[in-house]
Design a protein around this motif. Sequence first.
Motif, short mmCIF file in Angstrom:
data_model
loop_
_atom_site.label_atom_id
_atom_site.label_comp_id
_atom_site.label_asym_id
_atom_site.label_seq_id
_atom_site.Cartn_x
_atom_site.Cartn_y
_atom_site.Cartn_z
N VAL A 45 -16.30 53.25 -37.95
CA VAL A 45 -15.06 53.29 -38.73
C VAL A 45 -14.00 54.09 -37.97
O VAL A 45 -12.84 53.68 -37.88
CB VAL A 45 -15.31 53.93 -40.11
CG1 VAL A 45 -13.99 54.16 -40.85
CG2 VAL A 45 -16.21 53.04 -40.95
N TYR A 46 -14.42 55.22 -37.41
CA TYR A 46 -13.50 56.04 -36.63
C TYR A 46 -12.93 55.26 -35.45
O TYR A 46 -11.71 55.25 -35.21
CB TYR A 46 -14.21 57.30 -36.13
CG TYR A 46 -13.44 58.01 -35.04
CD1 TYR A 46 -12.39 58.86 -35.33
CD2 TYR A 46 -13.74 57.77 -33.69
CE1 TYR A 46 -11.67 59.49 -34.33
CE2 TYR A 46 -13.02 58.39 -32.68
CZ TYR A 46 -12.00 59.25 -33.00
OH TYR A 46 -11.27 59.85 -32.00
N ALA A 47 -13.81 54.59 -34.69
CA ALA A 47 -13.37 53.88 -33.49
C ALA A 47 -12.42 52.74 -33.83
O ALA A 47 -11.37 52.57 -33.18
CB ALA A 47 -14.59 53.35 -32.74
N PHE A 48 -12.74 51.97 -34.86
CA PHE A 48 -11.87 50.85 -35.22
C PHE A 48 -10.56 51.34 -35.82
O PHE A 48 -9.52 50.71 -35.64
CB PHE A 48 -12.59 49.93 -36.21
CG PHE A 48 -13.76 49.20 -35.60
CD1 PHE A 48 -13.74 48.80 -34.28
CD2 PHE A 48 -14.90 48.93 -36.34
CE1 PHE A 48 -14.82 48.14 -33.71
CE2 PHE A 48 -15.98 48.27 -35.78
CZ PHE A 48 -15.94 47.88 -34.46
N SER A 49 -10.60 52.48 -36.51
CA SER A 49 -9.36 53.04 -37.06
C SER A 49 -8.47 53.55 -35.95
O SER A 49 -7.24 53.43 -36.01
CB SER A 49 -9.69 54.18 -38.02
OG SER A 49 -10.43 53.72 -39.12
N LEU A 105 -5.17 51.82 -43.55
CA LEU A 105 -5.04 53.28 -43.56
C LEU A 105 -5.73 53.91 -42.35
O LEU A 105 -6.38 54.95 -42.43
CB LEU A 105 -5.63 53.87 -44.85
CG LEU A 105 -5.03 53.37 -46.18
CD1 LEU A 105 -5.78 53.98 -47.36
CD2 LEU A 105 -3.55 53.70 -46.25
N SER A 106 -5.57 53.27 -41.22
CA SER A 106 -6.24 53.73 -40.00
C SER A 106 -5.92 55.18 -39.66
O SER A 106 -6.79 55.92 -39.17
CB SER A 106 -5.85 52.84 -38.82
OG SER A 106 -6.44 51.57 -38.93
N PRO A 140 -15.45 63.10 -37.85
CA PRO A 140 -14.57 62.16 -38.57
C PRO A 140 -14.92 62.15 -40.06
O PRO A 140 -15.53 61.21 -40.57
CB PRO A 140 -14.87 60.83 -37.89
CG PRO A 140 -16.27 60.97 -37.38
CD PRO A 140 -16.42 62.42 -36.99
N ILE A 141 -14.52 63.20 -40.74
CA ILE A 141 -14.95 63.48 -42.10
C ILE A 141 -14.56 62.38 -43.08
O ILE A 141 -15.34 61.99 -43.96
CB ILE A 141 -14.40 64.86 -42.56
CG1 ILE A 141 -15.06 65.30 -43.86
CG2 ILE A 141 -12.90 64.85 -42.65
CD1 ILE A 141 -16.45 65.83 -43.68
N TYR A 142 -13.35 61.85 -42.93
CA TYR A 142 -12.89 60.81 -43.85
C TYR A 142 -13.67 59.51 -43.64
O TYR A 142 -13.97 58.80 -44.60
CB TYR A 142 -11.39 60.57 -43.66
CG TYR A 142 -10.55 61.78 -44.01
CD1 TYR A 142 -10.31 62.13 -45.34
CD2 TYR A 142 -10.01 62.58 -43.01
CE1 TYR A 142 -9.54 63.24 -45.65
CE2 TYR A 142 -9.24 63.70 -43.32
CZ TYR A 142 -9.02 64.03 -44.65
OH TYR A 142 -8.28 65.13 -44.96
N ALA A 143 -13.99 59.20 -42.41
CA ALA A 143 -14.78 58.00 -42.11
C ALA A 143 -16.18 58.12 -42.70
O ALA A 143 -16.76 57.13 -43.17
CB ALA A 143 -14.85 57.78 -40.60
N VAL A 144 -16.75 59.33 -42.67
CA VAL A 144 -18.08 59.56 -43.23
C VAL A 144 -18.10 59.24 -44.72
O VAL A 144 -18.95 58.49 -45.21
CB VAL A 144 -18.53 61.02 -42.99
CG1 VAL A 144 -19.77 61.34 -43.83
CG2 VAL A 144 -18.81 61.26 -41.52
N TRP A 145 -17.15 59.81 -45.44
CA TRP A 145 -17.15 59.64 -46.90
C TRP A 145 -16.72 58.24 -47.32
O TRP A 145 -17.17 57.72 -48.34
CB TRP A 145 -16.28 60.72 -47.55
CG TRP A 145 -16.96 62.05 -47.50
CD1 TRP A 145 -16.84 63.01 -46.54
CD2 TRP A 145 -17.94 62.54 -48.42
NE1 TRP A 145 -17.65 64.07 -46.81
CE2 TRP A 145 -18.34 63.83 -47.96
CE3 TRP A 145 -18.50 62.05 -49.59
CZ2 TRP A 145 -19.29 64.60 -48.62
CZ3 TRP A 145 -19.43 62.81 -50.27
CH2 TRP A 145 -19.82 64.06 -49.78
N LEU A 146 -15.84 57.62 -46.53
CA LEU A 146 -15.47 56.22 -46.80
C LEU A 146 -16.70 55.33 -46.71
O LEU A 146 -16.95 54.49 -47.57
CB LEU A 146 -14.41 55.75 -45.83
CG LEU A 146 -14.08 54.24 -45.90
CD1 LEU A 146 -13.41 53.89 -47.22
CD2 LEU A 146 -13.21 53.82 -44.71
N SER A 147 -17.49 55.52 -45.67
CA SER A 147 -18.68 54.70 -45.46
C SER A 147 -19.69 54.91 -46.58
O SER A 147 -20.33 53.96 -47.05
CB SER A 147 -19.32 55.03 -44.11
OG SER A 147 -18.43 54.75 -43.05
#
Length: 415
Positions: free
Chosen positions: A255-259, A266-267, A279-286
Motif C-alpha cells: 500500500v505504501y509503495a503504490f501510494s 488519498l495516496s 507506514p502507520i496509515y497503510a498498516v491500519w488501512l490494510s
Amino acid sequence: MTRLASSNSCYWLFCRYNIVGQWAVTTSINFSLAQLLQVIVLLSTGGKTGGGYLASKYIVLVIHGGLLLIHAVINSLPISFLSFFGQLAAVWNILGVFFLMICIPIVAKERASVEFVFTHFNTNNEAGIHSKPYIFLVGLLMSQYTLTGYDASAHMSEETKSADINGPKGIISSIGISIIVGWGYLIGITFAVTDIPSLLSPDNDAGGYAIAEMFYQAFKSRYGSGTGGIICLLVVAVAIFFCAMSSLTSNSRMVYAFSRDGAMPLSSLWHRVNHQEVPIYAVWLSAIIAFCMALTSLGSIVAFQAMTSIAVIGLYIAYALPIFFRITLARRSFMPGPFSLGPFSIIIGWIAVLWVVTISVLFSLPVAYPITDQTLNYTPIAVGGLFVILVSYWIVNARYWFKGPVTNVGTHNNV
C-alpha cells in the motif's frame, strides 16, 4: 517495474491485482485462524459429540477482527520489533513443524502404510470427484496457496540491508525451506490418517475440521484424552498467527509503495510514515479492509470464498505480469542486478508464466459435483469481474492522472 512494463496501464493492472490479492490473503489467513480457534474451543469444551461450545459466525467474525487489531498494533511498532517477531516466527515454524511431524505419527495407535500415503486417492468422497488425475490437479491448489507470499522479501526491500542481494536470497530460501519442511510435515501427519471419511464427517468431535479431528483422536485413542491434540492445534494456531502478522506487514508495504507512486486514492495519506519510519496509515488501512472483506461471510460463505479466491489467482497474475514483460518487451533492454539467473533467466521466466497460466485454469475448475449455486467455483467470475472493473476504471479515469511508478533510488526520503 519501469523497465518491465511498456506503459503505465500495465503497471496499473499489476499493482491493482497485487494489492487486492494481498488484502484477500490477509483476510483469508486471519479468518482461517479464527475458524481454527473456534474448533479449539469446541474441542476444549467436549467436542461436538460431547455438547461442546461451537461459536457462531458472528463470534468468528469478532475473533477475526480481534486478530487483525493485534496484528495492526504489532505492525505499528518499530521495524526492530518486527524483525524480532519475524525471527521468532521462523524458529517457531521450523521447530513446530518438526515437533508435529514426529509427535503425531508416534502418538497415533493406527498408522497408514507407505503405499496408502504415497498412492491412495480418496475417490469415494462427498465432493463427487472420482477421477484420480482430477483429484491430483485439484490437490495442487492447496500447495500453490501455501507458497503464496514468497515475495514478502521484495516488499520489505526498502527496509533491508543490501536488498539487491538479500531480497532474492530471501525469496529463494523461503520457497526451498517451505517445500522441504512442508513436505516432511505432510508426510508425517499423513501416516496418522487411516479413516478419511471419519475425519471429514461434520458429525465428528471437530465438526468436520479434518486436521483438528486427527490430532484430537490420535491422543484420545492412546491416552483417553484429546488434550495433547488440542496443544498441537495451538502450535499450529501460533504459526498461523505469525503468518497473518507477516502478511499484514507485506500488505502495508505494498500500500505504501503504490501510494508513493500515486496509484491509490488519498495516496498522500497512505504513504506517510511516523517518526519510527513505519507506514502507520497503510498498516491500519490494510487491517480495516481485511476486516471488511470478511463481512461477506455473514451473508454467504460462498460469496466469501469467491472473494478470497482472488488471493491466489490475483497475486499470481501480479507475479507473472512483470516476468512476462521482462522476457518479452524488455528482453533486450532489461539490465540485470547483482543477483541474476544469468542465461537461464529467459527459460525460467517462460516456465513461470506458463505455470501461472496453468494454475489459473486449475483454480477455475469445479471442486465439487453436481454443480449448484453452492458448489459452483466463482473464482473466474471474481477474477474476471475485477479485471473488467480495473480496465474500465483505467480507460475512464485513471489514465488521465496516473503517471507511472516513482523512482526512489538514490533519494533520502525512503522508508
